[in-house]
Design a protein around this motif. Sequence first.
Motif, mmCIF file in Angstrom:
data_model
loop_
_atom_site.group_PDB
_atom_site.id
_atom_site.type_symbol
_atom_site.label_atom_id
_atom_site.label_comp_id
_atom_site.label_asym_id
_atom_site.label_seq_id
_atom_site.Cartn_x
_atom_site.Cartn_y
_atom_site.Cartn_z
ATOM 1 N N GLU A 213 26.202 -4.656 -32.358
ATOM 2 C CA GLU A 213 26.559 -4.920 -30.966
ATOM 3 C C GLU A 213 26.592 -3.618 -30.163
ATOM 4 O OE1 GLU A 213 30.001 -7.282 -28.344
ATOM 5 O OE2 GLU A 213 30.091 -7.273 -30.540
ATOM 6 N N VAL A 214 27.125 -2.563 -30.771
ATOM 7 C CA VAL A 214 27.124 -1.244 -30.124
ATOM 8 C C VAL A 214 25.694 -0.789 -29.864
ATOM 9 C CG1 VAL A 214 27.561 1.213 -30.536
ATOM 10 C CG2 VAL A 214 29.375 -0.470 -30.943
ATOM 11 N N THR A 215 24.844 -0.935 -30.869
ATOM 12 C CA THR A 215 23.446 -0.519 -30.729
ATOM 13 C C THR A 215 22.754 -1.305 -29.624
ATOM 14 O OG1 THR A 215 23.385 -0.036 -33.101
ATOM 15 C CG2 THR A 215 21.274 -0.198 -31.961
ATOM 16 N N ASN A 216 22.993 -2.601 -29.599
ATOM 17 C CA ASN A 216 22.397 -3.447 -28.565
ATOM 18 C C ASN A 216 22.880 -3.033 -27.177
ATOM 19 O OD1 ASN A 216 20.717 -5.736 -27.867
ATOM 20 N ND2 ASN A 216 22.609 -6.815 -27.352
ATOM 21 N N PHE A 217 24.163 -2.696 -27.071
ATOM 22 C CA PHE A 217 24.698 -2.242 -25.783
ATOM 23 C C PHE A 217 23.985 -0.967 -25.333
ATOM 24 C CE2 PHE A 217 27.457 0.465 -23.272
ATOM 25 C CZ PHE A 217 27.940 -0.404 -22.305
ATOM 26 N N LEU A 218 23.826 -0.025 -26.239
ATOM 27 C CA LEU A 218 23.178 1.238 -25.886
ATOM 28 C C LEU A 218 21.720 1.020 -25.481
ATOM 29 C CD1 LEU A 218 24.666 3.453 -28.743
ATOM 30 C CD2 LEU A 218 25.218 3.608 -26.305
ATOM 31 N N LEU A 219 21.055 0.101 -26.138
ATOM 32 C CA LEU A 219 19.658 -0.170 -25.801
ATOM 33 C C LEU A 219 19.528 -0.862 -24.453
ATOM 34 C CD1 LEU A 219 18.342 -1.422 -29.277
ATOM 35 C CD2 LEU A 219 17.939 0.819 -28.220
ATOM 36 N N LEU A 220 20.463 -1.753 -24.161
ATOM 37 C CA LEU A 220 20.368 -2.545 -22.930
ATOM 38 C C LEU A 220 20.950 -1.839 -21.710
ATOM 39 C CD1 LEU A 220 21.299 -6.128 -24.219
ATOM 40 C CD2 LEU A 220 19.021 -5.181 -23.778
ATOM 41 N N HIS A 221 21.659 -0.736 -21.922
ATOM 42 C CA HIS A 221 22.297 -0.031 -20.803
ATOM 43 C C HIS A 221 21.759 1.402 -20.680
ATOM 44 C CE1 HIS A 221 25.010 -3.380 -21.588
ATOM 45 N NE2 HIS A 221 25.487 -3.234 -20.370
ATOM 46 N N ASN A 222 20.521 1.582 -21.054
ATOM 47 C CA ASN A 222 19.898 2.902 -21.007
ATOM 48 C C ASN A 222 19.295 3.136 -19.616
ATOM 49 O OD1 ASN A 222 18.641 5.334 -21.629
ATOM 50 N ND2 ASN A 222 16.868 4.325 -22.532
ATOM 51 N N TYR A 223 20.160 3.524 -18.688
ATOM 52 C CA TYR A 223 19.707 3.739 -17.316
ATOM 53 C C TYR A 223 19.698 5.237 -17.008
ATOM 54 C CZ TYR A 223 24.235 5.047 -15.268
ATOM 55 O OH TYR A 223 25.389 5.718 -14.946
ATOM 56 N N PHE A 224 18.990 5.602 -15.952
ATOM 57 C CA PHE A 224 18.898 7.008 -15.559
ATOM 58 C C PHE A 224 18.422 7.081 -14.115
ATOM 59 C CE2 PHE A 224 14.966 5.729 -17.641
ATOM 60 C CZ PHE A 224 14.024 6.040 -16.685
ATOM 61 N N MET A 225 18.436 8.280 -13.580
ATOM 62 C CA MET A 225 17.969 8.499 -12.214
ATOM 63 C C MET A 225 16.822 9.492 -12.219
ATOM 64 S SD MET A 225 20.160 9.484 -8.768
ATOM 65 C CE MET A 225 20.627 11.124 -9.318
ATOM 66 N N PHE A 226 15.837 9.223 -11.392
ATOM 67 C CA PHE A 226 14.758 10.173 -11.128
ATOM 68 C C PHE A 226 14.376 10.068 -9.670
ATOM 69 C CE2 PHE A 226 10.272 11.324 -10.665
ATOM 70 C CZ PHE A 226 10.330 12.639 -11.108
ATOM 71 N N ASP A 227 14.283 11.202 -9.016
ATOM 72 C CA ASP A 227 13.864 11.252 -7.614
ATOM 73 C C ASP A 227 14.747 10.339 -6.752
ATOM 74 O OD1 ASP A 227 12.244 12.344 -5.668
ATOM 75 O OD2 ASP A 227 10.752 10.745 -5.780
#
Length: 284
Positions: A213-227
Amino acid sequence: MSPGYNLIKSQIRALAELQSLDNVIIKMADKGGAVVVLDKDVYRSQILDMLSDESTYRKLDKNPLDSYTKDYLHLIQKGSALGILNDKEYKFLGVDNPITPILHALPKIHKRIHPPPLRPIVSGIGSLTERLGNWLDNILQPLVVRIPGYLKDSGDVLRAMYNFVWDSEYRWIAADVVSLYPSIPHRVALLALEYHLHRYTSYSDAHVDFVCEVTNFLLLHNYFMFDQTFYLQTRGVSMGAKFSPSLANLVMAYWEEKLIYNANNPFKDAIAWYGRFIDDLLLV
Protein backbone atom coordinates in the motif's frame (compact mmCIF):
# COMPACT_ATOMS: atom_id res chain seq x y z
CA MET A 1 45.46 34.67 -9.41
CA SER A 2 43.35 35.29 -6.30
CA PRO A 3 44.04 33.31 -3.12
CA GLY A 4 41.96 30.14 -2.89
CA TYR A 5 41.49 29.77 -6.66
CA ASN A 6 43.06 26.99 -8.75
CA LEU A 7 42.25 28.82 -12.00
CA ILE A 8 44.27 31.42 -13.87
CA LYS A 9 42.78 34.88 -14.39
CA SER A 10 41.59 34.23 -17.94
CA GLN A 11 39.77 31.11 -16.79
CA ILE A 12 38.13 32.99 -13.92
CA ARG A 13 36.98 35.71 -16.33
CA ALA A 14 35.61 33.09 -18.72
CA LEU A 15 33.74 31.37 -15.89
CA ALA A 16 32.24 34.66 -14.69
CA GLU A 17 31.16 35.51 -18.24
CA LEU A 18 29.57 32.07 -18.64
CA GLN A 19 27.68 32.47 -15.37
CA SER A 20 26.30 35.83 -16.50
CA LEU A 21 24.68 34.41 -19.64
CA ASP A 22 20.91 33.96 -19.31
CA ASN A 23 20.44 31.78 -22.40
CA VAL A 24 22.44 28.77 -21.18
CA ILE A 25 22.03 26.21 -18.43
CA ILE A 26 24.94 24.36 -16.84
CA LYS A 27 24.42 20.74 -15.80
CA MET A 28 26.52 17.79 -14.73
CA ALA A 29 26.61 15.02 -17.33
CA ASP A 30 24.58 11.91 -16.59
CA LYS A 31 27.80 9.84 -16.63
CA GLY A 32 31.50 10.60 -16.52
CA GLY A 33 31.54 13.68 -14.29
CA ALA A 34 31.73 16.20 -17.14
CA VAL A 35 30.16 19.66 -16.95
CA VAL A 36 27.82 20.43 -19.84
CA VAL A 37 26.71 23.84 -21.10
CA LEU A 38 23.32 23.66 -22.79
CA ASP A 39 21.15 26.10 -24.70
CA LYS A 40 18.37 26.87 -22.20
CA ASP A 41 15.60 26.95 -24.82
CA VAL A 42 16.67 23.61 -26.30
CA TYR A 43 16.85 22.10 -22.80
CA ARG A 44 13.35 23.36 -21.95
CA SER A 45 11.94 22.21 -25.28
CA GLN A 46 13.34 18.71 -24.83
CA ILE A 47 11.82 18.37 -21.37
CA LEU A 48 8.43 19.68 -22.51
CA ASP A 49 8.51 17.20 -25.38
CA MET A 50 9.20 14.44 -22.85
CA LEU A 51 6.33 15.60 -20.64
CA SER A 52 3.94 15.58 -23.62
CA ASP A 53 3.97 11.76 -23.46
CA GLU A 54 0.46 11.28 -22.08
CA SER A 55 1.06 7.59 -21.39
CA THR A 56 3.60 8.57 -18.72
CA TYR A 57 2.80 12.13 -17.56
CA ARG A 58 -0.35 14.11 -16.89
CA LYS A 59 -0.54 17.87 -16.47
CA LEU A 60 -2.30 18.95 -13.27
CA ASP A 61 -4.56 21.97 -12.91
CA LYS A 62 -3.13 22.94 -9.52
CA ASN A 63 -0.74 21.98 -6.76
CA PRO A 64 -2.10 18.69 -5.33
CA LEU A 65 -0.20 18.97 -2.04
CA ASP A 66 -3.22 19.58 0.23
CA SER A 67 -5.17 16.53 -0.92
CA TYR A 68 -2.02 14.39 -1.09
CA THR A 69 -1.11 15.38 2.46
CA LYS A 70 -4.48 14.16 3.76
CA ASP A 71 -3.94 10.80 2.02
CA TYR A 72 -0.40 10.63 3.38
CA LEU A 73 -1.44 11.27 6.99
CA HIS A 74 -4.20 8.68 6.74
CA LEU A 75 -1.66 6.13 5.46
CA ILE A 76 0.95 6.57 8.18
CA GLN A 77 -1.76 6.68 10.86
CA LYS A 78 -2.97 3.32 9.53
CA GLY A 79 0.56 1.92 9.76
CA SER A 80 0.82 3.10 13.34
CA ALA A 81 -2.58 1.66 14.28
CA LEU A 82 -1.58 -1.71 12.79
CA GLY A 83 1.61 -1.72 14.85
CA ILE A 84 3.77 -1.83 11.72
CA LEU A 85 5.17 1.66 12.32
CA ASN A 86 6.63 2.12 15.80
CA ASP A 87 6.54 5.48 17.56
CA LYS A 88 10.00 6.46 16.29
CA GLU A 89 9.13 5.62 12.69
CA TYR A 90 5.77 7.38 12.90
CA LYS A 91 7.44 10.51 14.21
CA PHE A 92 10.15 10.30 11.53
CA LEU A 93 7.52 10.09 8.79
CA GLY A 94 5.77 13.25 9.92
CA VAL A 95 6.46 16.08 7.47
CA ASP A 96 6.16 19.79 8.25
CA ASN A 97 6.09 22.30 5.38
CA PRO A 98 7.05 19.90 2.57
CA ILE A 99 8.69 21.39 -0.51
CA THR A 100 7.45 20.84 -4.06
CA PRO A 101 9.48 18.27 -6.03
CA ILE A 102 11.21 19.80 -9.04
CA LEU A 103 11.97 18.10 -12.34
CA HIS A 104 15.34 18.65 -13.96
CA ALA A 105 17.36 16.57 -16.40
CA LEU A 106 20.93 15.38 -16.88
CA PRO A 107 22.44 15.37 -20.40
CA LYS A 108 23.48 11.92 -21.64
CA ILE A 109 26.50 13.01 -23.66
CA HIS A 110 27.69 9.38 -23.79
CA LYS A 111 24.71 8.77 -26.11
CA ARG A 112 24.85 11.88 -28.32
CA ILE A 113 26.48 15.32 -28.17
CA HIS A 114 24.27 17.69 -30.25
CA PRO A 115 21.81 17.88 -28.61
CA PRO A 116 22.30 15.26 -25.93
CA PRO A 117 19.28 13.22 -24.85
CA LEU A 118 18.17 13.97 -21.30
CA ARG A 119 17.59 11.78 -18.27
CA PRO A 120 14.69 13.17 -16.17
CA ILE A 121 15.36 13.44 -12.44
CA VAL A 122 12.81 14.46 -9.82
CA SER A 123 14.50 16.30 -6.96
CA GLY A 124 12.32 15.54 -3.96
CA ILE A 125 14.52 16.30 -0.95
CA GLY A 126 12.22 17.67 1.74
CA SER A 127 9.10 16.67 -0.18
CA LEU A 128 6.00 15.02 1.24
CA THR A 129 7.03 11.49 0.24
CA GLU A 130 10.83 11.61 0.68
CA ARG A 131 10.91 10.05 4.16
CA LEU A 132 8.30 7.42 3.31
CA GLY A 133 10.38 6.45 0.28
CA ASN A 134 13.45 6.10 2.51
CA TRP A 135 11.46 3.92 4.93
CA LEU A 136 10.37 1.71 2.04
CA ASP A 137 13.91 1.41 0.70
CA ASN A 138 15.11 0.04 4.04
CA ILE A 139 12.64 -2.81 3.52
CA LEU A 140 13.51 -3.38 -0.14
CA GLN A 141 17.31 -3.30 0.12
CA PRO A 142 17.69 -6.70 1.87
CA LEU A 143 15.53 -8.22 -0.88
CA VAL A 144 17.72 -6.68 -3.57
CA VAL A 145 21.10 -7.90 -2.29
CA ARG A 146 19.91 -11.52 -2.25
CA ILE A 147 19.10 -11.47 -6.00
CA PRO A 148 21.31 -14.14 -7.66
CA GLY A 149 22.59 -11.94 -10.49
CA TYR A 150 22.73 -8.69 -8.50
CA LEU A 151 25.74 -6.48 -9.24
CA LYS A 152 26.49 -3.52 -6.98
CA ASP A 153 29.18 -1.92 -9.14
CA SER A 154 32.06 -2.62 -11.52
CA GLY A 155 34.08 -4.11 -8.67
CA ASP A 156 31.36 -6.71 -8.22
CA VAL A 157 31.82 -7.80 -11.84
CA LEU A 158 35.57 -8.18 -11.38
CA ARG A 159 35.14 -10.16 -8.17
CA ALA A 160 32.50 -12.38 -9.75
CA MET A 161 34.71 -13.11 -12.77
CA TYR A 162 37.95 -13.57 -10.79
CA ASN A 163 37.73 -17.38 -10.69
CA PHE A 164 35.70 -17.75 -13.87
CA VAL A 165 37.32 -20.18 -16.33
CA TRP A 166 36.96 -18.97 -19.89
CA ASP A 167 36.20 -21.34 -22.75
CA SER A 168 37.00 -20.61 -26.39
CA GLU A 169 33.35 -21.17 -27.30
CA TYR A 170 32.08 -18.54 -24.84
CA ARG A 171 30.79 -15.18 -26.03
CA TRP A 172 29.96 -11.98 -24.18
CA ILE A 173 26.47 -10.55 -24.44
CA ALA A 174 25.69 -7.07 -23.13
CA ALA A 175 22.16 -5.68 -23.15
CA ASP A 176 20.13 -3.02 -21.44
CA VAL A 177 16.48 -2.22 -20.83
CA VAL A 178 15.36 0.89 -22.68
CA SER A 179 13.97 3.53 -20.28
CA LEU A 180 13.36 1.03 -17.48
CA TYR A 181 12.24 3.43 -14.75
CA PRO A 182 9.40 5.20 -16.61
CA SER A 183 8.38 1.99 -18.42
CA ILE A 184 7.45 -0.17 -15.42
CA PRO A 185 3.67 -0.57 -15.17
CA HIS A 186 2.51 0.01 -11.60
CA ARG A 187 0.64 -3.29 -11.64
CA VAL A 188 3.82 -5.19 -12.49
CA ALA A 189 5.82 -3.33 -9.82
CA LEU A 190 3.30 -4.29 -7.13
CA LEU A 191 3.06 -7.87 -8.39
CA ALA A 192 6.86 -8.26 -8.25
CA LEU A 193 7.05 -6.66 -4.81
CA GLU A 194 4.33 -8.85 -3.34
CA TYR A 195 6.06 -11.92 -4.81
CA HIS A 196 9.40 -11.08 -3.17
CA LEU A 197 7.88 -10.12 0.17
CA HIS A 198 5.90 -13.37 0.46
CA ARG A 199 8.72 -15.57 -0.81
CA TYR A 200 11.77 -14.06 0.90
CA THR A 201 10.55 -12.46 4.14
CA SER A 202 8.70 -13.63 7.24
CA TYR A 203 6.36 -10.63 7.28
CA SER A 204 2.73 -11.22 8.15
CA ASP A 205 0.10 -10.79 5.45
CA ALA A 206 -0.93 -7.49 7.06
CA HIS A 207 2.68 -6.25 6.95
CA VAL A 208 3.06 -7.26 3.29
CA ASP A 209 -0.23 -5.56 2.43
CA PHE A 210 0.88 -2.34 4.14
CA VAL A 211 4.27 -2.28 2.38
CA CYS A 212 2.46 -2.75 -0.95
CA GLU A 213 0.00 0.00 0.00
CA VAL A 214 2.90 2.35 0.78
CA THR A 215 4.50 1.51 -2.56
CA ASN A 216 1.24 2.09 -4.40
CA PHE A 217 0.84 5.45 -2.66
CA LEU A 218 4.33 6.53 -3.71
CA LEU A 219 3.71 5.46 -7.30
CA LEU A 220 0.34 7.19 -7.53
CA HIS A 221 1.44 10.44 -5.86
CA ASN A 222 4.64 11.06 -7.80
CA TYR A 223 4.05 14.69 -8.72
CA PHE A 224 6.51 17.47 -9.52
CA MET A 225 6.78 20.94 -11.01
CA PHE A 226 8.52 22.08 -14.17
CA ASP A 227 8.35 25.53 -15.70
CA GLN A 228 5.76 26.62 -13.09
CA THR A 229 3.42 23.77 -14.09
CA PHE A 230 2.50 20.72 -12.00
CA TYR A 231 2.66 17.21 -13.44
CA LEU A 232 1.88 13.69 -12.23
CA GLN A 233 3.89 10.69 -13.42
CA THR A 234 1.24 8.08 -14.17
CA ARG A 235 3.51 5.19 -15.16
CA GLY A 236 6.85 3.89 -13.95
CA VAL A 237 8.92 4.91 -10.96
CA SER A 238 10.54 8.24 -10.29
CA MET A 239 14.22 8.71 -11.04
CA GLY A 240 15.41 10.56 -7.97
CA ALA A 241 13.45 8.73 -5.27
CA LYS A 242 15.66 6.59 -3.04
CA PHE A 243 13.47 3.49 -3.30
CA SER A 244 13.25 3.54 -7.11
CA PRO A 245 16.46 1.58 -7.89
CA SER A 246 15.48 -1.09 -5.37
CA LEU A 247 11.96 -1.45 -6.78
CA ALA A 248 13.30 -1.55 -10.35
CA ASN A 249 15.77 -4.24 -9.27
CA LEU A 250 12.96 -6.34 -7.82
CA VAL A 251 10.90 -6.00 -11.00
CA MET A 252 13.87 -7.22 -13.03
CA ALA A 253 14.52 -10.04 -10.54
CA TYR A 254 10.90 -11.13 -10.85
CA TRP A 255 11.36 -11.29 -14.61
CA GLU A 256 14.62 -13.23 -14.19
CA GLU A 257 13.07 -15.85 -11.92
CA LYS A 258 10.25 -16.36 -14.40
CA LEU A 259 12.36 -16.41 -17.59
CA ILE A 260 16.12 -16.63 -16.97
CA TYR A 261 16.49 -19.02 -14.04
CA ASN A 262 13.31 -20.96 -14.74
CA ALA A 263 13.76 -24.62 -15.68
CA ASN A 264 11.55 -24.04 -18.72
CA ASN A 265 14.04 -21.60 -20.23
CA PRO A 266 15.30 -23.50 -23.30
CA PHE A 267 18.59 -21.55 -23.22
CA LYS A 268 19.28 -21.99 -19.50
CA ASP A 269 22.11 -24.50 -20.00
CA ALA A 270 23.78 -22.14 -22.46
CA ILE A 271 24.21 -19.42 -19.83
CA ALA A 272 27.64 -19.85 -18.25
CA TRP A 273 27.40 -16.65 -16.21
CA TYR A 274 24.80 -13.94 -15.73
CA GLY A 275 24.89 -10.63 -13.89
CA ARG A 276 22.87 -7.42 -13.86
CA PHE A 277 23.25 -3.86 -12.61
CA ILE A 278 19.65 -2.58 -12.49
CA ASP A 279 18.90 -2.33 -16.24
CA ASP A 280 22.31 -3.37 -17.60
CA LEU A 281 22.63 -7.09 -18.33
CA LEU A 282 25.91 -8.97 -18.82
CA LEU A 283 26.01 -12.61 -19.88
CA VAL A 284 28.49 -15.24 -20.94
